[in-house]
Design a protein around this motif. Structure first.
Motif, PDB file in Angstrom:
ATOM      1  N   ARG A 144       1.069  -1.323   0.297  1.00  0.00           N
ATOM      2  CA  ARG A 144      -0.008  -0.080  -0.117  1.00  0.00           C
ATOM      3  C   ARG A 144       0.308   1.653  -0.155  1.00  0.00           C
ATOM      4  NH1 ARG A 144      -4.976  -1.845   0.783  1.00  0.00           N
ATOM      5  NH2 ARG A 144      -6.033  -3.416   2.336  1.00  0.00           N
ATOM      6  N   LEU A 145       0.584   2.267  -1.082  1.00  0.00           N
ATOM      7  CA  LEU A 145       1.566   3.399  -1.234  1.00  0.00           C
ATOM      8  C   LEU A 145       0.495   5.044  -0.731  1.00  0.00           C
ATOM      9  CD1 LEU A 145       2.772   2.940  -4.931  1.00  0.00           C
ATOM     10  CD2 LEU A 145       4.066   2.253  -2.671  1.00  0.00           C
ATOM     11  N   ASP A 146       1.148   5.474   0.077  1.00  0.00           N
ATOM     12  CA  ASP A 146       0.396   6.184   1.249  1.00  0.00           C
ATOM     13  C   ASP A 146       0.244   7.286   0.236  1.00  0.00           C
ATOM     14  OD1 ASP A 146      -0.803   8.304   3.054  1.00  0.00           O
ATOM     15  OD2 ASP A 146       0.160   6.891   4.786  1.00  0.00           O
TER      16      ASP A 146
ATOM     17  N   PRO B 140       5.001   9.744   0.349  1.00  0.00           N
ATOM     18  CA  PRO B 140       5.996  10.322   0.404  1.00  0.00           C
ATOM     19  C   PRO B 140       7.507   9.827  -1.015  1.00  0.00           C
ATOM     20  CG  PRO B 140       5.456   8.153   1.090  1.00  0.00           C
ATOM     21  CD  PRO B 140       4.469   8.601   1.066  1.00  0.00           C
ATOM     22  N   ASP B 141       8.426  10.200  -0.879  1.00  0.00           N
ATOM     23  CA  ASP B 141       9.416  10.427  -1.882  1.00  0.00           C
ATOM     24  C   ASP B 141       9.664   8.938  -2.595  1.00  0.00           C
ATOM     25  OD1 ASP B 141       9.947  13.776  -2.392  1.00  0.00           O
ATOM     26  OD2 ASP B 141      10.819  13.513  -1.273  1.00  0.00           O
ATOM     27  N   ILE B 142       9.836   8.322  -1.196  1.00  0.00           N
ATOM     28  CA  ILE B 142      10.425   6.788  -1.435  1.00  0.00           C
ATOM     29  C   ILE B 142       9.717   6.144  -0.784  1.00  0.00           C
ATOM     30  CG2 ILE B 142      12.062   5.005  -0.860  1.00  0.00           C
ATOM     31  CD1 ILE B 142      13.930   7.495  -2.111  1.00  0.00           C
ATOM     32  N   THR B 143       8.942   4.770  -0.872  1.00  0.00           N
ATOM     33  CA  THR B 143       8.305   4.054  -0.259  1.00  0.00           C
ATOM     34  C   THR B 143       8.700   3.396  -0.275  1.00  0.00           C
ATOM     35  OG1 THR B 143       6.101   4.386  -1.100  1.00  0.00           O
ATOM     36  CG2 THR B 143       6.003   2.174   0.017  1.00  0.00           C
ATOM     37  N   ILE B 144       9.940   2.544   1.436  1.00  0.00           N
ATOM     38  CA  ILE B 144      10.647   1.216   1.357  1.00  0.00           C
ATOM     39  C   ILE B 144       9.653   0.452   1.619  1.00  0.00           C
ATOM     40  CG2 ILE B 144      12.292  -0.156   2.678  1.00  0.00           C
ATOM     41  CD1 ILE B 144      13.052   3.114   3.603  1.00  0.00           C
ATOM     42  N   ALA B 145       9.317  -0.623   0.830  1.00  0.00           N
ATOM     43  CA  ALA B 145       8.486  -1.987   1.336  1.00  0.00           C
ATOM     44  C   ALA B 145       9.274  -3.655   1.217  1.00  0.00           C
ATOM     45  CB  ALA B 145       8.463  -2.423  -0.228  1.00  0.00           C
ATOM     46  N   ALA B 146       8.890  -3.608   2.398  1.00  0.00           N
ATOM     47  CA  ALA B 146       9.759  -5.131   2.545  1.00  0.00           C
ATOM     48  C   ALA B 146       9.614  -5.763   2.240  1.00  0.00           C
ATOM     49  CB  ALA B 146      10.480  -5.119   4.535  1.00  0.00           C
TER      50      ALA B 146
ATOM     51  N   PRO C 131       9.634   5.021  -5.549  1.00  0.00           N
ATOM     52  CA  PRO C 131       9.756   6.165  -6.169  1.00  0.00           C
ATOM     53  C   PRO C 131       8.245   7.217  -5.991  1.00  0.00           C
ATOM     54  CG  PRO C 131      10.873   5.626  -7.696  1.00  0.00           C
ATOM     55  CD  PRO C 131      10.559   4.375  -6.994  1.00  0.00           C
ATOM     56  N   TRP C 132       7.780   8.349  -5.615  1.00  0.00           N
ATOM     57  CA  TRP C 132       7.017   8.693  -5.759  1.00  0.00           C
ATOM     58  C   TRP C 132       6.077   8.831  -7.082  1.00  0.00           C
ATOM     59  CZ3 TRP C 132       2.036   8.323  -3.283  1.00  0.00           C
ATOM     60  CH2 TRP C 132       1.235   8.875  -3.718  1.00  0.00           C
ATOM     61  N   ILE C 133       7.234   9.665  -7.728  1.00  0.00           N
ATOM     62  CA  ILE C 133       6.903   9.936  -8.850  1.00  0.00           C
ATOM     63  C   ILE C 133       6.943   8.715  -9.878  1.00  0.00           C
ATOM     64  CG2 ILE C 133       9.417  10.127  -9.563  1.00  0.00           C
ATOM     65  CD1 ILE C 133       9.750  12.696 -11.348  1.00  0.00           C
ATOM     66  N   ASP C 134       7.361   8.058  -9.742  1.00  0.00           N
ATOM     67  CA  ASP C 134       7.006   6.783 -10.558  1.00  0.00           C
ATOM     68  C   ASP C 134       5.810   5.612 -10.931  1.00  0.00           C
ATOM     69  OD1 ASP C 134       9.540   7.385 -12.240  1.00  0.00           O
ATOM     70  OD2 ASP C 134       9.941   5.341 -11.691  1.00  0.00           O
ATOM     71  N   LEU C 135       5.614   5.524  -9.157  1.00  0.00           N
ATOM     72  CA  LEU C 135       3.862   4.797  -9.079  1.00  0.00           C
ATOM     73  C   LEU C 135       3.178   5.624  -7.916  1.00  0.00           C
ATOM     74  CD1 LEU C 135       6.817   2.255  -8.072  1.00  0.00           C
ATOM     75  CD2 LEU C 135       5.240   1.951 -10.232  1.00  0.00           C
ATOM     76  N   GLY C 136       3.516   6.765  -7.399  1.00  0.00           N
ATOM     77  CA  GLY C 136       2.761   7.258  -7.016  1.00  0.00           C
ATOM     78  C   GLY C 136       1.163   7.590  -7.016  1.00  0.00           C
TER      79      GLY C 136
ATOM     80  N   VAL D  61      10.296  -6.766 -15.434  1.00  0.00           N
ATOM     81  CA  VAL D  61      11.268  -5.297 -15.725  1.00  0.00           C
ATOM     82  C   VAL D  61      10.981  -3.925 -14.517  1.00  0.00           C
ATOM     83  CG1 VAL D  61      11.290  -4.153 -17.721  1.00  0.00           C
ATOM     84  CG2 VAL D  61      13.137  -4.330 -17.090  1.00  0.00           C
ATOM     85  N   PHE D  62       9.436  -3.591 -15.181  1.00  0.00           N
ATOM     86  CA  PHE D  62       8.841  -2.353 -14.864  1.00  0.00           C
ATOM     87  C   PHE D  62       9.147  -2.326 -13.855  1.00  0.00           C
ATOM     88  CE2 PHE D  62       5.601   0.919 -13.012  1.00  0.00           C
ATOM     89  CZ  PHE D  62       5.631   1.673 -13.432  1.00  0.00           C
ATOM     90  N   LEU D  63       8.357  -2.993 -12.112  1.00  0.00           N
ATOM     91  CA  LEU D  63       8.392  -2.929 -11.021  1.00  0.00           C
ATOM     92  C   LEU D  63       9.716  -3.721 -10.017  1.00  0.00           C
ATOM     93  CD1 LEU D  63       5.215  -4.050 -10.214  1.00  0.00           C
ATOM     94  CD2 LEU D  63       5.788  -2.325  -9.938  1.00  0.00           C
ATOM     95  N   ASP D  64      10.980  -4.347 -11.230  1.00  0.00           N
ATOM     96  CA  ASP D  64      11.563  -5.720 -10.527  1.00  0.00           C
ATOM     97  C   ASP D  64      12.462  -4.705 -10.355  1.00  0.00           C
ATOM     98  OD1 ASP D  64      10.242  -7.796  -9.425  1.00  0.00           O
ATOM     99  OD2 ASP D  64      10.864  -8.842 -10.822  1.00  0.00           O
TER     100      ASP D  64
END
Length: 519
Positions: free
Chosen positions: A446-448, A453-459, A475-480, A493-496
């Motif tokens: 889930r992206l807030d 945030p500029d970067i979401t760190i997903a574990a 990065p929010w700029i690509d996936l926000g 490749v887009f996500l990985d």
């Protein structure tokens, strides 16, 4: 095992094989590298070509649970996806130390039924189905299981001895207390923060009073409960109203207050073995005569008279109910609410606590069954979420420590956990629970969209949902524009392109360097 000299390969084309390696914490000789070396020598001599590796590192061999590589190996074999004809294993114990030797044989039988043979490379017998091999292999399996039983007994004896000497054996300190590291002469060395562990074998851990304000809050809880006769729920509401949070940084609940009122560590007693989980079998709640204890092991922060008074109140409250009365009240709550959960039970004022039902009937699920309640909810899912909530602050703290250790500056919004790094960019942390499926794991991130945030760190968690599999830096700029991402084993490749094995790439973004001024 004899050394390989000269050309000992079998004549003809090589046979495609997979190797399975497993290491717990037993001995260096069982490191995956050592196993792989012996397996490679065996493969060279016997004419096998190793085309795939399944590795379980730091995993116990007692059960299949948690051994993701072996489960994946068995699944590939059963589904016909195995691109090999043999499986090479270091020895019988690496295949498993199952307490039931038939379970070990069953997994091997599944492979053999699919036309894939299992070879134990360091054993002195060939796994060829002969009578002698079958007898020796059965004996080895029994010995592997017996080793774990003996080791468990030795470890338990050692832990009990340390308890009687006044040393803490695992678990958080609790609100108002701190874990203190001491040397072999019991001289204090340092206070252990949350998530920190001792590194020297001769060091030990004891409990000590925490900050004065926390100690005063614990004593206030006892005064409100014993003198003012306030309930645990009322006390939790008052503490939350005063802005007090627990040692985990969370709001107080009836259950947390109850733990403070009933745990003997607050009067300095060291108690162990209240719950057993030996050999990774069923968790058992032990009777008090099986507990191991050392009274007066630590400095108390609660007057013993207050503690005994609180215990009498709790015991009188729980003694009022027989099993039939407990179930009658539970059934009445079910009729009133239409569903049941530990939270619902604990928040009802005149109900016994959920822990009472757990202790009396073995588990909440068993109590639910006795009143005819079959929830559709997956309680393993609830336990997993509880564990992930406990893991979240640990990962946050580790991330903050790493940033500061590299010279970076970071501040955290206590309300949102949003990190501002070097006053340059913001980051948030998300933990993606793994949902195992026949085709592999599935994850939701889930992206807030409110914090942006500029970067979401997903574990991204492993199927056991106890360890981190890998990390995504999103990065929010690509996936926000997306509020939710769904991930599979492979995502293109887009996500990985944002996937990493560790957080070093993120820490590189936060690293600070000293620059010399130009002359």
């Amino acid at each position: 095992m004899e050394s390989v000299t000269g050309e000992e390969k079998s004549a003809g084309a090589s046979v495609r094989a997979a190797q399975y390696v497993r290491m717990s914490t037993e001995h260096q000789k069982y490191s995956t590298e050592n196993q792989a070396e012996i397996i490679a020598r065996y493969a060279a001599r016997k004419g096998f070509e190793i085309v795939q590796t399944y590795a379980d590192e730091g995993k116990s061999g007692l059960r299949l649970d948690g051994r993701d590589a072996l489960k994946r190996l068995i699944a590939d074999v059963k589904a016909g996806l195995a691109d090999f004809e043999a499986i090479l294993v270091y020895d019988v114990s690496r295949w498993g130390r199952f307490q039931d030797a038939d379970e070990s044989a069953f997994y091997e039988f599944q492979c053999r039924e699919a036309g894939i043979t299992v070879h134990y490379c360091a054993e002195q017998f060939e796994n060829d189905g002969s009578l002698s091999a079958t007898i020796i292999k059965s004996m080895k399996r029994a010995m592997a299981g017996e080793y774990s039983r003996e080791l468990s007994a030795k470890v338990f004896t050692g832990q009990c001895r340390l308890i009687t000497l006044g040393f803490r054996q695992g678990g958080p300190a609790g609100f108002g207390l701190r874990r203190v590291l001491v040397d072999e002469h019991r001289q204090p060395k340092a206070v252990l923060n949350r998530g920190e562990q001792k590194s020297l074998q001769t060091d030990r851990v004891v409990l000590a009073p925490g900050p004065a304000d926390e100690v005063e809050i614990v004593q206030r809880i006892y005064r409100m409960f014993v003198l003012q006769r306030r309930s645990e729920r009322e006390i939790a509401i008052l503490l939350n109203g005063d802005g007090v949070v627990t040692d985990l940084g969370r709001p107080w609940t009836r259950g947390v207050v109850h733990q403070v009122l009933t745990n003997e560590k607050y009067v300095g007693n060291n108690v162990y073995n209240r719950v057993s989980f030996k050999l990774k079998k069923t968790r058992v709640v032990n009777e008090p005569d099986h507990w191991v204890r050392a009274d007066g092991a630590f400095e108390p922060i609660v007057d013993p008279d207050f503690f005994l008074a609180a215990r009498r109140i709790v015991e009188e409250r729980s003694r009022r109910f027989t099993n039939e009365e407990l179930l009658e009240r539970l059934n009445g709550l079910l009729v009133e609410r239409g569903c049941l959960s530990g939270l619902i039970i604990d928040e009802v004022e005149d109900m016994p606590s959920s822990s009472t039902y757990r202790h009396r009937f073995g588990s909440l699920i068993r109590a639910y069954e006795l009143v005819g309640y079959a929830s559709r909810r997956d309680y393993r899912y609830l336990e997993t979420n509880r564990a992930l909530r406990a893991l979240y602050p640990k990962i946050v703290d580790q991330t903050l420590d790493a940033i500061r250790g590299l010279g970076g500056a970071v501040r955290v919004d206590p309300a949102t956990d949003l990190m501002t790094v070097n006053e340059e960019f913001t980051a948030s942390l998300a933990i993606a629970r793994c949902a195992p499926t026949p085709g592999g794991g599935r994850w939701k991130i889930r992206l807030d969209t409110s914090l942006r945030p500029d970067i979401t760190i997903a574990a991204r968690m492993n199927p056991d949902n106890a360890t981190v599999r890998d990390w995504y830096l999103l990065p929010w700029i690509d996936l926000g524009e997306s509020s939710k991402l769904r991930l599979a084993e492979e995502n293109g490749v887009f996500l990985d392109a944002y996937r990493f094995d560790d957080l070093e790439p993120f820490f590189d973004l936060t690293r600070r360097f000293s620059l010399r001024a130009a002359a």
